[in-house]
Design an enzyme around this catalytic site. Structure first.
Site, PDB file in Angstrom:
ATOM      1  N   CYS A   1       0.832  -1.206   0.000  1.00 51.24           N
ATOM      2  CA  CYS A   1       0.000   0.000   0.000  1.00 51.24           C
ATOM      3  C   CYS A   1       0.872   1.264   0.000  1.00 51.24           C
ATOM      4  O   CYS A   1       1.517   1.558  -0.990  1.00 51.24           O
ATOM      5  CB  CYS A   1      -0.982  -0.043   1.172  1.00 51.24           C
TER       6      CYS A   1
ATOM      7  N   HIS B   1      -3.877  -5.213  -0.182  1.00 50.69           N
ATOM      8  CA  HIS B   1      -3.592  -5.805   1.126  1.00 50.69           C
ATOM      9  C   HIS B   1      -3.683  -7.325   1.066  1.00 50.69           C
ATOM     10  O   HIS B   1      -4.768  -7.895   1.200  1.00 50.69           O
ATOM     11  CB  HIS B   1      -4.573  -5.264   2.170  1.00 50.69           C
TER      12      HIS B   1
ATOM     13  N   GLU C   1      -2.888  -9.452   3.257  1.00 53.17           N
ATOM     14  CA  GLU C   1      -3.338 -10.020   4.542  1.00 53.17           C
ATOM     15  C   GLU C   1      -4.850  -9.972   4.677  1.00 53.17           C
ATOM     16  O   GLU C   1      -5.427 -10.614   5.556  1.00 53.17           O
ATOM     17  CB  GLU C   1      -2.679  -9.269   5.703  1.00 53.17           C
TER      18      GLU C   1
END
EC number: 6.3.5.5
Length: 394
Positions: A267, A352, A354
């Protein structure tokens, strides 16, 4: 008939949406954005990347599973405000400790419900993100919380939105980064990796630990020499809020360490790498925020559904000498979603992997980071090159 306390959302373009108060009673101002996730409101609220923003949830009903402390992405909410078509006053979830409204009241999150969020999102998609103010009638008129704001009062809030400082050109990370370094506890010894904290989510740290990394989290202003003194096996550049351009100290650090350590950016960290290599970033019209963004992996041809939260993007064509090559692109608008250095073990993604909330299609990237560290260490015989130590004066 149940009477509801009145509230308004006033935008800098003069548009005013009239609804009802929810959460902490008060006023708030920020950049109004929208997120298309159907769940994960608690993770969204506590993601430091939303610092300075008022978040609109496009899903019409929010809050019915309450709030669980285990789902926090930081130690508090960072959103400036929250908007939904309807918030639930009740919740049902064996993991939850409190309702969404109680959570908002505990942490001072000013919110509004009962407005046409579809119309608001269309406005943001067509005209771009804008600054806005949420104001509760009970805060300004406690003697008559159920009354309407007058046109003159509404215009005061419109002007307040216009006068609010833009996120552009402002370093938002200093409000969210850790003040002191700390080591994340792990159950096993692994590869020591320094995590530069520009607003890192807890889940990212946990995912890194799961693949065999010993995370050491450091403040955003940590120098290259201080990082190398920790004798790390790798470097991680985290997510974070706002415009990456003002973070010149981070660009410098990333540039000086490029090629000296295997590096992974997510990011804002991805944008910092692009700027460090001499490229440019640009502000998007309304950004990508949600758990359903399709991304094509150019190396494999696979399509991954990703979780995203960003309002800026890297222009890879602006990076000189072909230092980075594109590895992922967004299938909705063609913007860059991932890149890798052409010579060094340095790679990054705009989204992202995750998730939290979101799909897990891209979690393989954490394993790839470990593989890059192992390969680099095997080729050089040490996680810290003597040449690098001399170059940085460590």
């Amino acid at each position: 008939m149940i009477r509801k306390e009145r509230a308004i959302l006033a935008l800098e373009d003069g548009t005013v949406y009239r609804g009802y108060a929810f959460g902490h009673r008060g006023e708030t101002v920020g950049e109004v954005v929208f997120n298309t996730s159907m769940t994960g409101y608690q993770e969204i609220m506590t993601d430091p990347s939303y610092n300075g923003q008022i978040v609109t949830i496009t899903y019409p009903h929010v809050g019915n599973y309450g709030v669980a402390i285990y789902d926090m992405e930081s130690n508090k909410p960072y959103v400036r405000g929250f908007i939904a078509r309807e918030f639930s006053g009740e919740y049902s979830n064996h993991r939850a400790q409190q309702s969404l409204e109680a959570f908002m009241q505990q942490y001072g999150v000013v919110s509004i419900q009962g407005i046409d969020t579809r119309a608001l999102v269309r406005r943001l998609r067509t005209g771009g993100v804008v600054k806005g103010v949420i104001a509760h009638r009970s805060y300004t008129h406690p003697e008559d919380p159920y009354g309407e704001f007058t046109p003159a009062e509404e215009q005061i809030y419109v002007q307040r939105a216009r006068d609010h400082q833009d996120i552009d050109g402002h370093d938002m990370t200093k409000e969210v980064t850790t003040p002191l370094p700390y080591a994340f506890p792990t159950l096993r010894h692994g590869k020591r990796v320094v995590l530069m904290d520009f607003g890192i989510k807890h889940t990212i740290i946990e995912r890194l630990a799961e693949v065999g990394i010993e995370p050491i989290v450091v403040p955003a202003h940590t120098t290259p020499a201080q990082i190398m003194a920790l004798q790390p096996h790798g470097l991680f550049l985290s997510n974070g809020p706002g415009d990456p351009a003002p973070l010149e100290y981070a660009h410098k650090t990333a540039w000086e360490l490029m090629g000296l350590l295997p590096t992974f950016g997510i990011c804002l960290g991805h944008q910092i790498l692009g700027l460090a290599a001499g490229g440019q970033t640009f502000k998007m019209k309304f950004g990508h925020r949600g758990g359903n963004q399709p991304v094509k992996n150019l190396l494999t041809g696979n399509v991954e559904i990703t979780s995203q939260n960003h309002g800026y993007a890297v222009d890879i064509a602006s990076i000189p000498d072909g230092a980075f090559v594109a590895t992922h692109v967004n299938l909705n608008d063609g913007t860059l979603e991932g890149m890798a250095h052409s010579r060094y073990p340095v790679f990054s993604v705009q989204y992202h992997p995750e998730a939290s909330p979101g799909p897990h299609d891209s979690r393989y990237l954490f394993d790839r980071f470990i593989e890059e560290i192992d390969a680099f260490e095997g080729a050089n015989g040490s996680p810290v090159l003597k040449a690098s130590a001399g170059r940085l004066g460590v």
